[in-house]
Design a protein around this motif. Structure first.
Motif, PDB file in Angstrom:
ATOM      1  N   HIS A  27       1.034  -0.812   0.096  1.00  0.00           N
ATOM      2  CA  HIS A  27       0.006  -0.363  -0.035  1.00  0.00           C
ATOM      3  C   HIS A  27       0.862   1.372  -0.374  1.00  0.00           C
ATOM      4  CE1 HIS A  27      -3.561  -2.398   0.941  1.00  0.00           C
ATOM      5  NE2 HIS A  27      -2.366  -3.040   1.720  1.00  0.00           N
ATOM      6  N   GLY A  32      -5.796   2.816   1.278  1.00  0.00           N
ATOM      7  CA  GLY A  32      -6.438   2.196   0.134  1.00  0.00           C
ATOM      8  C   GLY A  32      -6.315   0.688   0.353  1.00  0.00           C
ATOM      9  N   ALA A  33      -7.164   0.214  -0.685  1.00  0.00           N
ATOM     10  CA  ALA A  33      -7.484  -1.369  -0.179  1.00  0.00           C
ATOM     11  C   ALA A  33      -6.991  -2.024  -1.476  1.00  0.00           C
ATOM     12  CB  ALA A  33      -9.463  -1.615  -0.782  1.00  0.00           C
ATOM     13  N   TYR A  67      -8.002  -3.304   9.623  1.00  0.00           N
ATOM     14  CA  TYR A  67      -7.590  -3.000   7.998  1.00  0.00           C
ATOM     15  C   TYR A  67      -8.040  -4.060   7.523  1.00  0.00           C
ATOM     16  CZ  TYR A  67      -3.960   0.669  10.184  1.00  0.00           C
ATOM     17  OH  TYR A  67      -3.319   0.814  10.639  1.00  0.00           O
ATOM     18  N   LYS A 104      -9.509  -8.636   2.308  1.00  0.00           N
ATOM     19  CA  LYS A 104      -9.676  -6.809   1.456  1.00  0.00           C
ATOM     20  C   LYS A 104      -8.503  -6.308   2.896  1.00  0.00           C
ATOM     21  CE  LYS A 104     -13.057  -3.901   0.615  1.00  0.00           C
ATOM     22  NZ  LYS A 104     -13.984  -3.787   0.675  1.00  0.00           N
ATOM     23  N   THR A 106      -7.521  -2.798   4.233  1.00  0.00           N
ATOM     24  CA  THR A 106      -7.087  -1.327   3.689  1.00  0.00           C
ATOM     25  C   THR A 106      -7.229  -0.596   5.019  1.00  0.00           C
ATOM     26  OG1 THR A 106      -9.710  -1.972   2.916  1.00  0.00           O
ATOM     27  CG2 THR A 106      -9.259   0.798   3.245  1.00  0.00           C
ATOM     28  N   THR A 107      -5.880  -0.257   4.045  1.00  0.00           N
ATOM     29  CA  THR A 107      -5.191   1.092   4.922  1.00  0.00           C
ATOM     30  C   THR A 107      -5.527   2.663   4.733  1.00  0.00           C
ATOM     31  OG1 THR A 107      -3.476   1.402   3.199  1.00  0.00           O
ATOM     32  CG2 THR A 107      -2.947  -0.262   5.044  1.00  0.00           C
TER      33      THR A 107
END
Length: 130
Positions: A27, A32-33, A67, A104, A106-107
């Motif tokens: 990332h 984003g994911a 996350y 998935k 996501t950060t």
């Protein structure tokens, strides 16, 4: 337990429990994911498993398991993702066929690059001899 995770459908790229072959995503600091397809499998025809659950867990420090979202596989694509950090119920596993699911990650936006290596997928089940 003979349940394992693999990063490929051939079930040869096995995710290690000691961190030497983890599931990884990359990332930017803008956040984003990223989605990854993973496979759960039973490596022993002499065992079967009931009530199989995969649960994202953060093992140290603050809890960043949020996350991670999990989803069942839907004909090769991700099905509906569960809420952040929610466990995915797989059900029963009585054979050695790989069962696909999706991860998935996501950060958020971060001020600097960082390696996060303490979020794990914990697999639990009841084991029975066949």
């Amino acid at each position: 337990m003979a349940l394992k995770l693999s990063k490929n459908s051939g079930l040869t790229d096995i995710v290690s429990t000691d961190g030497t072959n983890p599931i990884t995503t990359q990332h930017s600091t803008a956040g984003g994911a990223v989605e990854v397809k993973v496979f759960l499998f039973n490596d022993s025809a002499a065992k079967r498993y009931e009530n199989v659950v995969i649960d994202p867990q953060d093992t140290t420090g603050g809890d960043e398991s949020g996350y991670v979202q999990l989803a069942p596989d839907n004909a090769g694509s991700a099905g509906t993702y569960l809420a952040a950090s929610a466990a995915l119920t797989i059900g029963n596993v009585a054979d050695t066929t790989g069962r696909a699911f999706w991860v998935k990650v996501t950060t958020p936006v971060l001020p600097d690059s960082v390696n996060k290596s303490d979020i794990k997928l914990n697999v639990t089940a009841q084991e029975f001899a066949v």
